[in-house]
Motif scaffolding. Structure first.
Motif, PDB file in Angstrom:
ATOM      1  N   ALA A  15       6.656  18.057  -4.275  1.00 57.94           N
ATOM      2  CA  ALA A  15       6.976  18.677  -5.556  1.00 57.94           C
ATOM      3  C   ALA A  15       7.758  19.976  -5.363  1.00 57.94           C
ATOM      4  O   ALA A  15       8.715  20.257  -6.089  1.00 57.94           O
ATOM      5  CB  ALA A  15       5.692  18.946  -6.342  1.00 57.94           C
ATOM      6  N   ARG A  16       7.345  20.760  -4.377  1.00 62.02           N
ATOM      7  CA  ARG A  16       8.028  22.036  -4.112  1.00 62.02           C
ATOM      8  C   ARG A  16       9.494  21.808  -3.778  1.00 62.02           C
ATOM      9  O   ARG A  16      10.387  22.503  -4.301  1.00 62.02           O
ATOM     10  CB  ARG A  16       7.338  22.762  -2.955  1.00 62.02           C
ATOM     11  CG  ARG A  16       8.006  24.067  -2.529  1.00 62.02           C
ATOM     12  CD  ARG A  16       7.355  24.652  -1.301  1.00 62.02           C
ATOM     13  NE  ARG A  16       7.436  23.778  -0.136  1.00 62.02           N
ATOM     14  CZ  ARG A  16       8.522  23.686   0.634  1.00 62.02           C
ATOM     15  NH1 ARG A  16       9.609  24.387   0.358  1.00 62.02           N
ATOM     16  NH2 ARG A  16       8.501  22.882   1.691  1.00 62.02           N
ATOM     17  N   ALA A  20      12.788  22.594  -6.273  1.00 55.45           N
ATOM     18  CA  ALA A  20      13.061  23.895  -5.649  1.00 55.45           C
ATOM     19  C   ALA A  20      14.006  24.780  -6.457  1.00 55.45           C
ATOM     20  O   ALA A  20      13.837  26.002  -6.497  1.00 55.45           O
ATOM     21  CB  ALA A  20      13.624  23.678  -4.244  1.00 55.45           C
ATOM     22  N   ALA A  21      14.981  24.192  -7.124  1.00 54.40           N
ATOM     23  CA  ALA A  21      15.987  24.994  -7.842  1.00 54.40           C
ATOM     24  C   ALA A  21      15.632  25.197  -9.312  1.00 54.40           C
ATOM     25  O   ALA A  21      16.431  25.763 -10.062  1.00 54.40           O
ATOM     26  CB  ALA A  21      17.349  24.313  -7.732  1.00 54.40           C
ATOM     27  N   GLN A  22      14.450  24.770  -9.725  1.00 57.75           N
ATOM     28  CA  GLN A  22      14.092  24.797 -11.141  1.00 57.75           C
ATOM     29  C   GLN A  22      13.076  25.899 -11.443  1.00 57.75           C
ATOM     30  O   GLN A  22      12.259  26.251 -10.606  1.00 57.75           O
ATOM     31  CB  GLN A  22      13.534  23.426 -11.562  1.00 57.75           C
ATOM     32  CG  GLN A  22      14.559  22.306 -11.410  1.00 57.75           C
ATOM     33  CD  GLN A  22      13.945  20.934 -11.562  1.00 57.75           C
ATOM     34  OE1 GLN A  22      12.771  20.787 -11.877  1.00 57.75           O
ATOM     35  NE2 GLN A  22      14.748  19.909 -11.330  1.00 57.75           N
ATOM     36  N   PHE A  23      13.163  26.390 -12.691  1.00 62.67           N
ATOM     37  CA  PHE A  23      12.274  27.450 -13.155  1.00 62.67           C
ATOM     38  C   PHE A  23      11.713  27.082 -14.526  1.00 62.67           C
ATOM     39  O   PHE A  23      12.293  26.255 -15.241  1.00 62.67           O
ATOM     40  CB  PHE A  23      13.031  28.786 -13.249  1.00 62.67           C
ATOM     41  CG  PHE A  23      13.590  29.251 -11.926  1.00 62.67           C
ATOM     42  CD1 PHE A  23      12.853  30.087 -11.105  1.00 62.67           C
ATOM     43  CD2 PHE A  23      14.843  28.828 -11.500  1.00 62.67           C
ATOM     44  CE1 PHE A  23      13.354  30.502  -9.876  1.00 62.67           C
ATOM     45  CE2 PHE A  23      15.359  29.240 -10.264  1.00 62.67           C
ATOM     46  CZ  PHE A  23      14.610  30.074  -9.463  1.00 62.67           C
ATOM     47  N   ILE A  29      10.019  32.073 -13.217  1.00 57.60           N
ATOM     48  CA  ILE A  29       8.851  31.533 -12.519  1.00 57.60           C
ATOM     49  C   ILE A  29       9.210  30.180 -11.911  1.00 57.60           C
ATOM     50  O   ILE A  29       9.650  29.277 -12.633  1.00 57.60           O
ATOM     51  CB  ILE A  29       7.667  31.356 -13.493  1.00 57.60           C
ATOM     52  CG1 ILE A  29       7.295  32.698 -14.138  1.00 57.60           C
ATOM     53  CG2 ILE A  29       6.467  30.755 -12.775  1.00 57.60           C
ATOM     54  CD1 ILE A  29       6.277  32.578 -15.250  1.00 57.60           C
ATOM     55  N   PRO A  30       9.053  30.020 -10.607  1.00 57.63           N
ATOM     56  CA  PRO A  30       9.362  28.726  -9.986  1.00 57.63           C
ATOM     57  C   PRO A  30       8.590  27.599 -10.666  1.00 57.63           C
ATOM     58  O   PRO A  30       7.416  27.752 -11.029  1.00 57.63           O
ATOM     59  CB  PRO A  30       8.907  28.913  -8.533  1.00 57.63           C
ATOM     60  CG  PRO A  30       8.989  30.393  -8.306  1.00 57.63           C
ATOM     61  CD  PRO A  30       8.598  31.017  -9.619  1.00 57.63           C
ATOM     62  N   TYR A  31       9.235  26.459 -10.826  1.00 59.14           N
ATOM     63  CA  TYR A  31       8.646  25.356 -11.580  1.00 59.14           C
ATOM     64  C   TYR A  31       7.351  24.828 -10.956  1.00 59.14           C
ATOM     65  O   TYR A  31       6.499  24.275 -11.647  1.00 59.14           O
ATOM     66  CB  TYR A  31       9.658  24.214 -11.727  1.00 59.14           C
ATOM     67  CG  TYR A  31       9.310  23.304 -12.875  1.00 59.14           C
ATOM     68  CD1 TYR A  31       9.569  23.682 -14.189  1.00 59.14           C
ATOM     69  CD2 TYR A  31       8.685  22.085 -12.651  1.00 59.14           C
ATOM     70  CE1 TYR A  31       9.228  22.866 -15.255  1.00 59.14           C
ATOM     71  CE2 TYR A  31       8.334  21.257 -13.705  1.00 59.14           C
ATOM     72  CZ  TYR A  31       8.607  21.652 -15.010  1.00 59.14           C
ATOM     73  OH  TYR A  31       8.252  20.841 -16.058  1.00 59.14           O
ATOM     74  N   ASP A  63      12.841  15.348 -14.439  1.00 59.77           N
ATOM     75  CA  ASP A  63      13.646  16.526 -14.131  1.00 59.77           C
ATOM     76  C   ASP A  63      14.499  16.398 -12.881  1.00 59.77           C
ATOM     77  O   ASP A  63      15.444  17.177 -12.695  1.00 59.77           O
ATOM     78  CB  ASP A  63      12.735  17.756 -13.975  1.00 59.77           C
ATOM     79  CG  ASP A  63      12.066  18.145 -15.275  1.00 59.77           C
ATOM     80  OD1 ASP A  63      12.541  17.701 -16.350  1.00 59.77           O
ATOM     81  OD2 ASP A  63      11.060  18.872 -15.240  1.00 59.77           O
ATOM     82  N   CYS A  64      14.179  15.446 -12.019  1.00 54.06           N
ATOM     83  CA  CYS A  64      14.885  15.355 -10.737  1.00 54.06           C
ATOM     84  C   CYS A  64      15.594  14.019 -10.522  1.00 54.06           C
ATOM     85  O   CYS A  64      16.390  13.890  -9.600  1.00 54.06           O
ATOM     86  CB  CYS A  64      13.919  15.591  -9.576  1.00 54.06           C
ATOM     87  SG  CYS A  64      12.992  17.138  -9.701  1.00 54.06           S
ATOM     88  N   GLY A  65      15.290  13.012 -11.345  1.00 56.12           N
ATOM     89  CA  GLY A  65      15.999  11.752 -11.236  1.00 56.12           C
ATOM     90  C   GLY A  65      15.115  10.551 -10.984  1.00 56.12           C
ATOM     91  O   GLY A  65      14.076  10.640 -10.323  1.00 56.12           O
TER      92      GLY A  65
END
Length: 207
Positions: A15-16, A20-23, A29-31, A63-65
């Motif tokens: 998940a991290r 990584a590029a999302q807030f 705040i990191p997602y 959010d990531c695909g």
């Protein structure tokens, strides 16, 4: 008692990296903060390790695909992948295809109504993860509503605006309550506070 193994640690790392590029909306705040929060609530309300891992990964497809589904299924198993898929109301690719504001709003309404209908028949394993996700989000909205530097402008971040967002959360409360989820009582109290702070009248579900 929920026992957590190395699978959970690997899911945190997955998940991290994936987010990584999302807030969080409107913040720096990191997602991963949200994902850890959802997993913690799942554990608090008696969920299994599979459900806690799904809590960590529940936004990955959205959010990531969509390509992450096969990887999650391989690395964490069908139970986790099925919950993640069930908690997804649209993929990153699908959302990106709508470019103007009106198209995004129409898509938002269609997706939310379809997701609400889906939840009415979803498994108990999925419902707990979904409810914990919504509870964590609702608490964040209330926190912003209580912040004089944000207040009702928090709804500007959401495609549904104030009324759409309030209506969606009310519909969620009703579904989770009908399915007799213990977490529904907590969510109901938070959504009630959300309506009060937003200056809304009666609690009307999105329909």
């Amino acid at each position: 008692m929920t026992a957590l193994t190395d699978r959970f640690s690997r899911a945190v790392d997955y998940a991290r990296i994936a987010h990584a590029a999302q807030f969080r909306k409107g913040s720096h705040i990191p997602y991963i903060y949200h994902l850890l929060g959802v997993a913690s609530l799942v554990i608090e309300f008696g969920g299994s390790e599979d459900q806690a891992i799904a809590g960590l990964l529940h936004d990955t497809l959205e959010d990531c695909g969509a390509s992450h589904e096969a990887v999650i299924r391989t690395q964490f198993g069908d139970a986790v992948a099925d919950i993640v898929k069930d908690c997804t109301d649209g993929t990153a690719e699908g959302k990106a295809s709508h470019t103007d504001a009106e198209a995004r709003r129409r898509d938002w309404i269609e997706r939310k109504l379809a997701y609400l209908a889906h939840l009415r028949a979803a498994s108990e394993q999925t419902l707990l993860v979904s409810a914990c996700d919504k509870l964590h989000n609702a608490r964040a909205i209330v926190q912003d509503l209580e912040n004089p530097d944000v207040g009702t402008r928090v709804f500007d971040r959401f495609t549904g605006g104030r009324d759409g967002t309030l209506g969606y959360y009310q519909a969620l409360v009703e579904i989770f309550s009908e399915r007799v989820l213990p977490v529904a009582r907590t969510l109901d109290a938070v959504v009630d506070m959300m309506h009060v702070l937003a200056g809304a009248g009666s609690r009307t579900a999105l329909a």
